[in-house]
Design an enzyme around this catalytic site. Sequence first.
Site, PDB file in Angstrom:
ATOM      1  CB  ALA A  78      -0.936  -0.005   1.214  1.00 23.25           C
ATOM      2  CG  HIS A  79       3.703   2.571   3.057  1.00 18.75           C
ATOM      3  ND1 HIS A  79       2.924   1.781   3.878  1.00 18.75           N
ATOM      4  CD2 HIS A  79       3.993   3.680   3.771  1.00 18.75           C
ATOM      5  CE1 HIS A  79       2.776   2.403   5.038  1.00 18.75           C
ATOM      6  NE2 HIS A  79       3.403   3.555   5.003  1.00 18.75           N
ATOM      7  CE  LYS A  80       7.191  -0.872  -6.038  1.00 13.31           C
ATOM      8  NZ  LYS A  80       7.683  -2.152  -6.514  1.00 13.31           N
TER       9      LYS A  80
END
Lengths: 170, 278
Positions: A35-37
């Site tokens: 999700a961060h990516k």
Amino acid sequence: MKNVAVPLDDRTINDLKAGDEVLLSGTLYVARDAAHKRGIPVDLKNQVLFYAGPTPGKPIGSIGPTTASRMDPFTIPLLQKGLKGMIGKGARSAEVKEAIKKFKAVYFAATGGAAALLGKTVRSAEVVAYPELGPEAVLKIIVVNFPAIVAYDIYGGDAFAEGVKKYREA
Amino acid sequence: MPEIAASKITETVCDLCRQANFELGEDVVDALNHALKIEESEIGRNILRELIKNAEIAKKEKLPICQDTGLVVVFIELGQEARITGGLLDEAVNEGVSRAYRDLRKSVVSDPFIRENTNDNTPAIIHVEIVPGDRIKIGVLPKGGGAENASSQKMFLPTASKEEIINYVVNCVETAGPKACPPLIIGIGIGGNFDYSAYLAKKALTRRVKQNHSNHDIAQLEKQMLEEVNKTGVGPMGLGGRVTALAVHIETHPCHIASLPVAVNMECHAHRYKEATI
């Protein structure tokens, strides 16, 4: 043990010192590597991110912190947008540690592997983004008395470095 | 020739995976209780108490001890007189993992670059050794990613001293710091070759926690390494303390005259190993 309401306000953050044991109650957002990516499509102003990927269950199964430093390359832009807290395990990069101080945020360490116990503090959980990521989906959860330790505070305090220094034998 | 049904292997793997994820071994719980007695840091003691309580909740409510229910490593000791019927060994094992993980977290991706979840936590990593006899011993070790990522391997010069190896292990522990979820159980493989040392390091983790090696000299080295690791002050969850590791287990093997391979496989306190013989 300090009771801390989340999301965080500045007054609460000013009171938190590295090494403080706290019980967090309120709303947390759960997100990890994938999700961060992709980018977390949630307004994170004043919010606290919990780096975790739970097991299935109602309202949730077991949930514990994953290694926070893997999220370091994505963290500074989130702090710039007003993210005020993070929960994970392990130390952060020097840059993130400095940014935590600069943007007046706090990094909490939770006990890795105490996931059944931590899961018991979760009252509700809903997927808010990327359901197709399964255990890496972004969740909004409500917790009551979630135990954590202030690892980095706004004063540059570092519970890891200070703790290890105290017990290290040459 | 005694026959072992593939379906029996599937059932056994499934049961072992679930048991491993819900019930922390009594050896690990004993080691945590012992750690609680000797830990001086108050935060460290509170963390150890959380871990002991966590294990109680997990067992009672059939909840995973850790949300990282791991990549499943399976150790098979296959008696050479045994014959598997009704299916292939690998398929039977993976079917067992797939069934066990229906309601557990799936932590395996199909390709290191494409990274699509396989949605049933397969494939497992399967190690097979052929042994005398007509039975199959199956050991499962669901291995979390945090500790595994802190593992390391080094090819030492054959003339290296034990002190050099101890320093290397201590350095691995300090580099890992809190990331590997201390207090740790450290599996070390010494000898063999590049790949076999890593296998030995993992195999060393399957020994009962805190049970020293049967060879006196290796047992001494295990004790000495544990002492040095615990001098680092890393402590529970890396927040400082006397207990950085619960145990060091070493396995050794003959090696080439030019080599001295050493592999360090880190294991967190959520050490989930279960075995059965069928």
